[in-house]
Design a protein around this motif. Structure first.
Motif, mmCIF file in Angstrom:
data_model
loop_
_atom_site.group_PDB
_atom_site.id
_atom_site.type_symbol
_atom_site.label_atom_id
_atom_site.label_comp_id
_atom_site.label_asym_id
_atom_site.label_seq_id
_atom_site.Cartn_x
_atom_site.Cartn_y
_atom_site.Cartn_z
ATOM 1 N N GLY A 176 -5.030 18.905 8.910
ATOM 2 C CA GLY A 176 -4.145 19.481 9.921
ATOM 3 C C GLY A 176 -4.111 20.995 9.979
ATOM 4 O O GLY A 176 -3.169 21.567 10.530
ATOM 5 N N TYR A 177 -5.124 21.652 9.449
ATOM 6 C CA TYR A 177 -5.152 23.114 9.512
ATOM 7 C C TYR A 177 -5.320 23.581 10.953
ATOM 8 O O TYR A 177 -5.999 22.944 11.750
ATOM 9 C CB TYR A 177 -6.306 23.682 8.678
ATOM 10 C CG TYR A 177 -6.082 23.602 7.192
ATOM 11 C CD1 TYR A 177 -5.199 24.466 6.558
ATOM 12 C CD2 TYR A 177 -6.755 22.665 6.418
ATOM 13 C CE1 TYR A 177 -4.988 24.400 5.196
ATOM 14 C CE2 TYR A 177 -6.548 22.588 5.048
ATOM 15 C CZ TYR A 177 -5.663 23.458 4.448
ATOM 16 O OH TYR A 177 -5.465 23.385 3.103
ATOM 17 N N ALA A 178 -4.733 24.716 11.247
ATOM 18 C CA ALA A 178 -4.866 25.323 12.572
ATOM 19 C C ALA A 178 -6.313 25.751 12.781
ATOM 20 O O ALA A 178 -7.040 26.026 11.825
ATOM 21 C CB ALA A 178 -3.950 26.546 12.679
ATOM 22 N N GLY A 179 -6.722 25.813 14.046
ATOM 23 C CA GLY A 179 -8.083 26.220 14.377
ATOM 24 C C GLY A 179 -8.452 27.570 13.800
ATOM 25 O O GLY A 179 -9.575 27.775 13.335
ATOM 26 N N SER A 180 -7.512 28.507 13.799
ATOM 27 C CA SER A 180 -7.798 29.842 13.260
ATOM 28 C C SER A 180 -8.033 29.792 11.752
ATOM 29 O O SER A 180 -8.880 30.516 11.224
ATOM 30 C CB SER A 180 -6.660 30.806 13.581
ATOM 31 O OG SER A 180 -5.435 30.323 13.041
ATOM 32 N N THR A 181 -7.311 28.920 11.070
ATOM 33 C CA THR A 181 -7.506 28.762 9.624
ATOM 34 C C THR A 181 -8.862 28.132 9.336
ATOM 35 O O THR A 181 -9.589 28.576 8.452
ATOM 36 C CB THR A 181 -6.375 27.928 9.006
ATOM 37 O OG1 THR A 181 -5.129 28.577 9.247
ATOM 38 C CG2 THR A 181 -6.586 27.721 7.510
ATOM 39 N N VAL A 182 -9.199 27.106 10.116
ATOM 40 C CA VAL A 182 -10.499 26.458 9.942
ATOM 41 C C VAL A 182 -11.618 27.475 10.182
ATOM 42 O O VAL A 182 -12.566 27.556 9.393
ATOM 43 C CB VAL A 182 -10.645 25.232 10.874
ATOM 44 C CG1 VAL A 182 -12.065 24.684 10.835
ATOM 45 C CG2 VAL A 182 -9.638 24.162 10.512
ATOM 46 N N ALA A 183 -11.507 28.264 11.229
ATOM 47 C CA ALA A 183 -12.525 29.273 11.534
ATOM 48 C C ALA A 183 -12.671 30.273 10.386
ATOM 49 O O ALA A 183 -13.786 30.639 10.006
ATOM 50 C CB ALA A 183 -12.184 29.990 12.833
#
Length: 79
Positions: free
Chosen positions: A66-73
């Protein structure tokens, strides 16, 4: 795996000394690397074992958590 952690530390040291990265940047990258190295350890993988398929598996793992897209990036950046 000790080799993974040693290589990660060398990379962080280079960011700090050669590129002059700020302390906050180093702290963020340290957290991201800790996550990635933990995932590699859980799968019995060394950095030399990483393939595109493994990177995709790691990204799927981050997505499932469930990480945010910015965290995944950002976490992909350390890979």
């Amino acid at each position: 795996m000790r080799a993974n952690r040693r290589l990660a530390q060398l990379w962080l040291d280079a960011l700090a000394t050669e590129l002059g990265a700020a302390a906050g940047t180093i702290a963020t990258y340290t957290d991201d690397l800790t996550c990635y190295l933990g995932w590699l350890d859980e799968h019995g993988l060394g950095l030399n074992d990483v393939t595109l398929e493994r990177v995709r598996d790691y990204i799927a793992h981050l997505d499932q958590r469930g990480y945010a897209g910015s965290t995944v990036a950002r976490r992909i950046t350390v890979v």
